[in-house]
Design an enzyme around this catalytic site. Structure first.
Site, PDB file in Angstrom:
ATOM      1  N   ASN A 145      33.746  34.449  60.843  1.00 30.25           N
ATOM      2  CA  ASN A 145      32.464  33.915  61.129  1.00 30.25           C
ATOM      3  C   ASN A 145      32.107  32.437  61.167  1.00 30.25           C
ATOM      4  O   ASN A 145      32.832  31.775  60.629  1.00 30.25           O
ATOM      5  CB  ASN A 145      31.646  34.662  59.970  1.00 30.25           C
ATOM      6  CG  ASN A 145      31.851  34.401  58.810  1.00 30.25           C
ATOM      7  OD1 ASN A 145      32.840  34.565  58.000  1.00 30.25           O
ATOM      8  ND2 ASN A 145      31.018  33.178  58.196  1.00 30.25           N
ATOM      9  N   ALA A 176      40.449  35.322  54.742  1.00 26.96           N
ATOM     10  CA  ALA A 176      39.308  35.181  55.747  1.00 26.96           C
ATOM     11  C   ALA A 176      38.167  34.132  55.242  1.00 26.96           C
ATOM     12  O   ALA A 176      38.067  33.963  54.267  1.00 26.96           O
ATOM     13  CB  ALA A 176      38.619  36.526  55.521  1.00 26.96           C
ATOM     14  N   HIS A 196      40.062  37.822  42.541  1.00 24.35           N
ATOM     15  CA  HIS A 196      39.293  36.677  42.613  1.00 24.35           C
ATOM     16  C   HIS A 196      38.597  36.160  41.369  1.00 24.35           C
ATOM     17  O   HIS A 196      38.296  37.112  40.591  1.00 24.35           O
ATOM     18  CB  HIS A 196      38.026  37.006  43.613  1.00 24.35           C
ATOM     19  CG  HIS A 196      38.633  37.532  45.271  1.00 24.35           C
ATOM     20  ND1 HIS A 196      39.076  38.476  45.468  1.00 24.35           N
ATOM     21  CD2 HIS A 196      39.042  36.640  46.259  1.00 24.35           C
ATOM     22  CE1 HIS A 196      39.546  38.846  46.526  1.00 24.35           C
ATOM     23  NE2 HIS A 196      39.467  37.510  47.293  1.00 24.35           N
ATOM     24  N   HIS A 200      40.834  45.358  50.390  1.00 26.31           N
ATOM     25  CA  HIS A 200      42.048  45.021  49.447  1.00 26.31           C
ATOM     26  C   HIS A 200      42.745  46.230  48.981  1.00 26.31           C
ATOM     27  O   HIS A 200      41.855  46.692  48.249  1.00 26.31           O
ATOM     28  CB  HIS A 200      41.764  44.092  48.441  1.00 26.31           C
ATOM     29  CG  HIS A 200      41.194  42.783  48.833  1.00 26.31           C
ATOM     30  ND1 HIS A 200      41.918  41.656  49.014  1.00 26.31           N
ATOM     31  CD2 HIS A 200      40.015  42.114  49.238  1.00 26.31           C
ATOM     32  CE1 HIS A 200      41.267  40.771  49.537  1.00 26.31           C
ATOM     33  NE2 HIS A 200      40.005  40.966  49.746  1.00 26.31           N
ATOM     34  N   SER A 226      41.312  39.541  53.178  1.00 26.65           N
ATOM     35  CA  SER A 226      40.383  40.621  53.615  1.00 26.65           C
ATOM     36  C   SER A 226      40.641  40.800  55.096  1.00 26.65           C
ATOM     37  O   SER A 226      40.619  40.246  55.845  1.00 26.65           O
ATOM     38  CB  SER A 226      39.018  40.148  53.357  1.00 26.65           C
ATOM     39  OG  SER A 226      38.488  39.877  52.171  1.00 26.65           O
ATOM     40  N   HIS A 230      30.018  41.199  54.525  1.00 26.02           N
ATOM     41  CA  HIS A 230      31.478  41.368  54.274  1.00 26.02           C
ATOM     42  C   HIS A 230      31.997  42.475  55.246  1.00 26.02           C
ATOM     43  O   HIS A 230      33.114  42.362  55.741  1.00 26.02           O
ATOM     44  CB  HIS A 230      31.827  42.038  52.916  1.00 26.02           C
ATOM     45  CG  HIS A 230      33.218  42.186  52.437  1.00 26.02           C
ATOM     46  ND1 HIS A 230      33.906  40.986  52.428  1.00 26.02           N
ATOM     47  CD2 HIS A 230      34.182  42.785  52.058  1.00 26.02           C
ATOM     48  CE1 HIS A 230      35.237  41.192  52.052  1.00 26.02           C
ATOM     49  NE2 HIS A 230      35.340  42.596  51.599  1.00 26.02           N
ATOM     50  N   MET A 258      36.507  31.965  49.477  1.00 25.31           N
ATOM     51  CA  MET A 258      36.452  32.092  48.093  1.00 25.31           C
ATOM     52  C   MET A 258      37.754  32.495  47.335  1.00 25.31           C
ATOM     53  O   MET A 258      37.843  33.350  46.356  1.00 25.31           O
ATOM     54  CB  MET A 258      35.426  33.421  47.819  1.00 25.31           C
ATOM     55  CG  MET A 258      34.091  33.058  48.443  1.00 25.31           C
ATOM     56  SD  MET A 258      32.884  34.470  48.375  1.00 25.31           S
ATOM     57  CE  MET A 258      31.731  34.139  49.409  1.00 25.31           C
ATOM     58  N   SER A 259      38.772  31.863  48.110  1.00 27.60           N
ATOM     59  CA  SER A 259      40.210  32.471  47.418  1.00 27.60           C
ATOM     60  C   SER A 259      41.206  31.454  47.621  1.00 27.60           C
ATOM     61  O   SER A 259      40.714  30.215  47.789  1.00 27.60           O
ATOM     62  CB  SER A 259      40.517  33.698  48.004  1.00 27.60           C
ATOM     63  OG  SER A 259      40.921  33.256  49.239  1.00 27.60           O
ATOM     64  N   TYR A 273      35.460  35.225  41.328  1.00 30.49           N
ATOM     65  CA  TYR A 273      34.116  35.920  41.456  1.00 30.49           C
ATOM     66  C   TYR A 273      34.139  37.162  40.930  1.00 30.49           C
ATOM     67  O   TYR A 273      33.027  37.677  40.502  1.00 30.49           O
ATOM     68  CB  TYR A 273      33.571  35.598  42.748  1.00 30.49           C
ATOM     69  CG  TYR A 273      34.166  36.406  43.815  1.00 30.49           C
ATOM     70  CD1 TYR A 273      34.072  37.901  43.912  1.00 30.49           C
ATOM     71  CD2 TYR A 273      34.948  35.932  44.899  1.00 30.49           C
ATOM     72  CE1 TYR A 273      34.713  38.621  44.836  1.00 30.49           C
ATOM     73  CE2 TYR A 273      35.622  36.539  45.915  1.00 30.49           C
ATOM     74  CZ  TYR A 273      35.367  38.056  45.873  1.00 30.49           C
ATOM     75  OH  TYR A 273      36.118  38.660  46.943  1.00 30.49           O
ATOM     76  N   GLU A 274      35.181  37.930  40.599  1.00 28.92           N
ATOM     77  CA  GLU A 274      34.928  39.191  39.960  1.00 28.92           C
ATOM     78  C   GLU A 274      34.985  38.941  38.512  1.00 28.92           C
ATOM     79  O   GLU A 274      35.003  40.198  37.845  1.00 28.92           O
ATOM     80  CB  GLU A 274      36.199  39.957  40.555  1.00 28.92           C
ATOM     81  CG  GLU A 274      36.452  40.319  41.977  1.00 28.92           C
ATOM     82  CD  GLU A 274      37.956  40.727  42.303  1.00 28.92           C
ATOM     83  OE1 GLU A 274      37.906  41.978  42.500  1.00 28.92           O
ATOM     84  OE2 GLU A 274      38.663  40.001  42.450  1.00 28.92           O
TER      85      GLU A 274
END
Ligand code: HPA
Length: 282
Positions: free
Chosen positions: A238, A116, A86, A62, A31, A250, A214-215, A88-89
Site C-alpha cells: 500500500n 509487507a 512482532h 502468519h 504477511s 491488514h 513493523m518488523s 507490537y504483540e
C-alpha cells in the site's frame, strides 16, 4: 529465555539438528508471503508449537511453521519460517529474534528476511518489490540490550553493511534478467501496531525512508550480530498514510501481497539458488 538467549537458541538448534542438517539459507516470510513455504519440494514441516522457544504466532496471514524443503526438484534446500512474532504483540525483543538466532546456531549462513511494507517513496506503487539496502530502527528498542554474550556476537556490532551487498546484488541482477523491476531502498521499522499518521510518513520521507513496516529491523540486527548474511525484500502492499486515497487495513495488505505473489516467487525461486551457490563458493 530472555535471561539466556544463547542457551534458548542453542536448545532450538539442537532440536532441529537432531531432525536434519541446516540449509545454508533460511527465509523469514512476512504477511501474505508464506506461499514460498508451500512451494518447496520434499517438505519437512515443523509446527512452531513443537520447536523449543518458538512462540505461537497470532497475526492472521502468519502460519507459524518451519518448512524445510528444496527450491525445485534439483534446487538447494532452504528453511522457510512462515510466521514471525512482532514487538507490537507484546513480546520482548529477545523473543522476536529467537528464531533467527536458532537458524544461525543450527548452521544457516544467510537469512532472507521479507515483509509487507507501506510505500513512502512516492514513485513506488502497491505490488512493487524492494530490496532493502539499509534500515532505520525507529522502534526505540534493540534486541542486543542487556548482558552481551560473545557466543552470539560482539558487544558493539558494526552495522555499516548489515544488508549484504553481494547477496543483494545477486537478487537485483536476477530481477534485471527477469525484466521485473526491483527497487533498492531504505526500510523504516516502527513499533506499531497502529499504522502511521500522514505527518509521520512525511517525516519518514524526509529522513530517507522508502518503505515503512513493523518488523524486520530487530531480526536483521540480531541476525547480522550472530553472523548471518542478510538479504531483505519488502513487498509494497500500500502507499503509506497520506500518500494514497485508500484507508489502510491488514486485509488490503494481505490481498496485495497475494497479488504480488507470482513476481515475489519468481524472484526468489531463481534468486535463492544463486545466493546458495554464492555461499557454497564463499
Ligand atoms: N505501515 C506500516 N506497516 C505496514 C504498512 C504500512 O503502511 N503496510 C504494510 N505493513
Amino acid at each position: 529465555m530472555v535471561d539466556d538467549p544463547y542457551a534458548m537458541a542453542a536448545r532450538a538448534a539442537d532440536w532441529l539438528r537432531a531432525r536434519g542438517p541446516a540449509p545454508r539459507v533460511c527465509a523469514v516470510l512476512g504477511s501474505g508471503l508464506g506461499a514460498l513455504a508451500e512451494r518447496l519440494s520434499d517438505p519437512v514441516v515443523f509446527s512452531y508449537a513443537d520447536i523449543p522457544g518458538f512462540a505461537d504466532v497470532s497475526v492472521t496471514g502468519h502460519a507459524g511453521r518451519l518448512v524445510v524443503g528444496r527450491l525445485g526438484p534439483d534446487g538447494p534446500p532452504i528453511a522457510a519460517l512462515a510466521g514471525r512474532v512482532h514487538l507490537y504483540e507484546g513480546h520482548a525483543p529477545a523473543r522476536v529474534v529467537h528464531a533467527i538466532r536458532a537458524m544461525r546456531l543450527w548452521g544457516a549462513q544467510a537469512a532472507l528476511i521479507t515483509n509487507a511494507a507501506g510505500g513512502v517513496n512516492p514513485t513506488y506503487r502497491p505490488g512493487d518489490l524492494m530490496a532493502i539496502a539499509d534500515h532505520l530502527n525507529l522502534t526505540g528498542q534493540n534486541p542486543l540490550t542487556g548482558p552481551d554474550d560473545e557466543r552470539l556476537g560482539p558487544r558493539f556490532p558494526d552495522m555499516s553493511a548489515a544488508y549484504d551487498p553481494e547477496l543483494r546484488g545477486i537478487l537485483l541482477a536476477t530481477a534485471r534478467e527477469q525484466g521485473a523491476p526491483l527497487h533498492e531502498g531504505v526500510y523504516a521499522g516502527l513499533l506499531g501496531p497502529s499504522y502511521e499518521t500522514p505527518a509521520e510518513i512525511r517525516m519518514l520521507g524526509r529522513v530517507g525512508a522508502d518503505a515503512v513496516g513493523m518488523s524486520t529491523v530487530h531480526e536483521v540486527i540480531a541476525g547480522h550480530h550472530c553472523g548471518l548474511r542478510i538479504v531483505g525484500v519488502s513487498c509494497i502492499t500500500n502507499m503509506a498514510a497520506g500518500l494514497g486515497n485508500a484507508q489502510l487495513n491488514h486485509d488490503e495488505v494481505k490481498d496485495v501481497a497475494t497479488q504480488a505473489r507470482p513476481r515475489f516467487l519468481a524472484l526468489l525461486e531463481e534468486g535463492l539458488p544463486r545466493i546458495d551457490a554464492a555461499l557454497a563458493c564463499a
